[in-house]
Structure formats: C-alpha cells, structure tokens
Design a protein around this motif. Structure first.
Motif, mmCIF file in Angstrom:
data_model
loop_
_atom_site.group_PDB
_atom_site.id
_atom_site.type_symbol
_atom_site.label_atom_id
_atom_site.label_comp_id
_atom_site.label_asym_id
_atom_site.label_seq_id
_atom_site.Cartn_x
_atom_site.Cartn_y
_atom_site.Cartn_z
ATOM 1 N N ILE A 201 6.526 0.561 2.600
ATOM 2 C CA ILE A 201 5.664 1.182 1.590
ATOM 3 C C ILE A 201 6.250 2.549 1.257
ATOM 4 N N LEU B 41 5.995 3.184 6.551
ATOM 5 C CA LEU B 41 5.518 3.832 5.328
ATOM 6 C C LEU B 41 6.285 5.144 5.179
ATOM 7 N N SER C 72 -3.351 -3.237 1.081
ATOM 8 C CA SER C 72 -2.186 -3.253 1.957
ATOM 9 C C SER C 72 -2.286 -4.416 2.955
ATOM 10 N N ARG C 73 -3.475 -4.634 3.482
ATOM 11 C CA ARG C 73 -3.642 -5.747 4.434
ATOM 12 C C ARG C 73 -3.410 -7.096 3.752
ATOM 13 N N GLU D 172 4.953 6.094 -0.487
ATOM 14 C CA GLU D 172 3.849 6.863 -1.067
ATOM 15 C C GLU D 172 4.416 8.137 -1.688
ATOM 16 N N GLY E 49 -2.044 -1.673 6.902
ATOM 17 C CA GLY E 49 -1.723 -3.045 6.492
ATOM 18 C C GLY E 49 -0.270 -3.422 6.729
ATOM 19 N N LEU E 50 0.526 -2.498 7.257
ATOM 20 C CA LEU E 50 1.965 -2.776 7.432
ATOM 21 C C LEU E 50 2.212 -3.976 8.338
ATOM 22 N N LEU F 11 5.577 -2.205 -1.663
ATOM 23 C CA LEU F 11 4.413 -1.534 -2.243
ATOM 24 C C LEU F 11 4.730 -0.054 -2.438
ATOM 25 N N LEU G 278 -7.494 0.902 -0.567
ATOM 26 C CA LEU G 278 -6.036 0.902 -0.351
ATOM 27 C C LEU G 278 -5.674 0.132 0.917
ATOM 28 N N GLU G 279 -6.475 0.329 1.938
ATOM 29 C CA GLU G 279 -6.226 -0.389 3.198
ATOM 30 C C GLU G 279 -6.319 -1.905 2.971
ATOM 31 N N LEU H 69 -3.035 3.095 4.024
ATOM 32 C CA LEU H 69 -2.038 2.101 3.600
ATOM 33 C C LEU H 69 -1.248 1.568 4.798
ATOM 34 N N PRO I 59 2.848 -5.427 3.736
ATOM 35 C CA PRO I 59 4.178 -4.942 3.352
ATOM 36 C C PRO I 59 5.041 -4.553 4.553
#
Ligand SMILES: C[S@@+](CC[C@H](N)C(=O)[O-])C[C@H]1O[C@@H](n2cnc3c(N)ncnc32)[C@H](O)[C@@H]1O
Length: 213
Positions: free
Chosen positions: A61, A85, A53-54, A63, A78-79, A131, A49-50, A75, A58
C-alpha cells in the motif's frame, strides 16, 4: 466536510464499531497536540478504509499524506501477511509523532515512513502497489495520480479523499481557490481516463474509489 444532518452523523458514529484503544488515543492526542486535527480520518472513515483494505488484502500500500498516522494504521490492518504500507509526509515534525503510534499499534515493522515531498519520493519507489491512498495537498492530487499510475498493478486500486471538498466542487468559477480547482481538475482527469473506472461516495468529505483496468 459535507454537510450532514447531525442526528444522522451521530447515529452513524454510534452504530460503527468502536476504535481500538491505540486509535482512540491517537485521535485524542491529535486533537490535543496538532493545529488541524480535522485532517485525521477518524472513526467512521478509518473503519471504512480498514474494511476496503481487508477486502483487497494488499501486499503493498502507498499512502500519500501520513499526518499523525491514523489512516495508515487503519489501512495496514488489511495487509497480506508480510505486506508493507509505505507512507509519505512532507511535515517532518509529524514523523516521530506518527512513528510512536505505529509502534504502539504493533505495526512498526510493516509501516515504512518517508519524510519529504511525495512528488520527489514517488519516482524513487521501485514497488508495485495494490492500493494507493491519496490524502495530501489538494492542488497536487493530479500530480500524485500521474506519478504513481504506472506503479499500480492492473486491477489495483486508488482511494482519493476529499474529492467533494465540502461541496466547494459545485463552484467551478474562475474565483475558485487553488485547492478547489485542484480537486475539480483531478476529478475530471479521473473521469476522462479510460484506463480506470471510478465511483465517488459521499462519505465524510467525498471518497473516490478508482480501479485500474
Ligand atoms: C489530510 S492530512 C492526511 C491525513 C491522514 N491520511 C489521516 O487520515 O490520518 C494531509 C497530510 O499531507 C501532508 N502533505 C501535504 N503535501 C504533501 C506532499 N507534497 N507530500 C507529502 N505529504 C504532503 C500534510 O503535511 C498533511 O499532514
């Protein structure tokens, strides 16, 4: 979980980058303090998931299904700078637990928690998402999908977990339980939806990657 040769599983775990200390502690504490620790994404899926996201970088996100916060932290790594998020959890006993780990991870200001039923909260969110990670009640996946769809940008992504549901999706008889039927219905809905393209990967319990055209 999908059945996997235990030696292969061990090999994958041994050859995947280690969890950072906060995720390792969260993993341990989830196993000690919660009744269903297997709901946590864990080392390999968390790293997957990381990575996704990377790749996307995004800004926003969503969730659906925080649990103890493991996948949210993965997650959020990767922002985009100043990205957020948003994570929704119906079990209010988990909110403080997850919040403690968001703080420890240094992400508390980037992770916004909502307590309540995602089906009530999603319509109130006036945000465009890059995402969305769907990982809550299996019988409700289609509802989350329909509710969130217009809030995702074109070219945006949905990741849905457990879409092979421990191989139970092979039982499409009327006896199938509500969770299995929910997953079967969701997979059909996505597959027939010409607004998206998708692929199902046999990672852990099956992960769908869905791209909004
Ligand atoms: C599989 S766990 C999530 C695991 C988490 N994403 C992770 O990988 O660490 C599913 C969570 O969804 C929550 N949930 C179930 N139905 C929900 C709903 N309608 N709205 C919000 N959360 C819900 C459950 O309480 C549970 O904590």
């Amino acid at each position: 979980m999908l059945p996997i040769n235990p030696q292969i599983e061990k090999y994958i775990i041994d050859h995947t980058s280690e969890e950072d200390p906060v995720l390792a502690e969260l993993n341990r504490r989830t196993h000690l303090d919660t009744v269903h620790p297997q709901m946590l994404a864990g080392k390999t899926q968390g790293r997957f998931l990381e990575m996704i996201s990377r790749m996307i970088v995004p800004e926003n996100i969503l969730e659906i299904g925080t649990f103890t916060g493991y996948s949210a932290i993965c997650l959020a790594k990767g922002l985009k700078k100043n990205g957020r998020l948003y994570t929704i959890e119906i079990n209010d006993e988990l909110i403080t637990f997850a919040a403690g780990f968001f703080k420890k991870s240094g992400m508390a200001d980037r992770i916004i928690q909502f307590s309540g039923d995602a089906r009530n909260i999603i319509p109130s969110l006036n945000i465009v998402f890059d995402l969305v990670f769907i990982d809550a009640e299996k019988s409700e996946y289609f509802e989350y999908y329909n509710l969130v769809f217009e809030k995702i940008r074109h070219g945006g992504w949905i990741i849905a977990d457990n879409v092979l549901w421990g191989e139970k999706i092979l039982d499409d008889s009327v006896q199938a339980d509500a969770f299995t039927r929910g997953i079967l219905y969701f997979n059909e809905l996505v597959h027939k939806d010409d607004r998206v393209e998708n692929v199902i990967l046999p990672i852990r319990d099956g992960v769908a990657l869905i791209r909004k055209k």
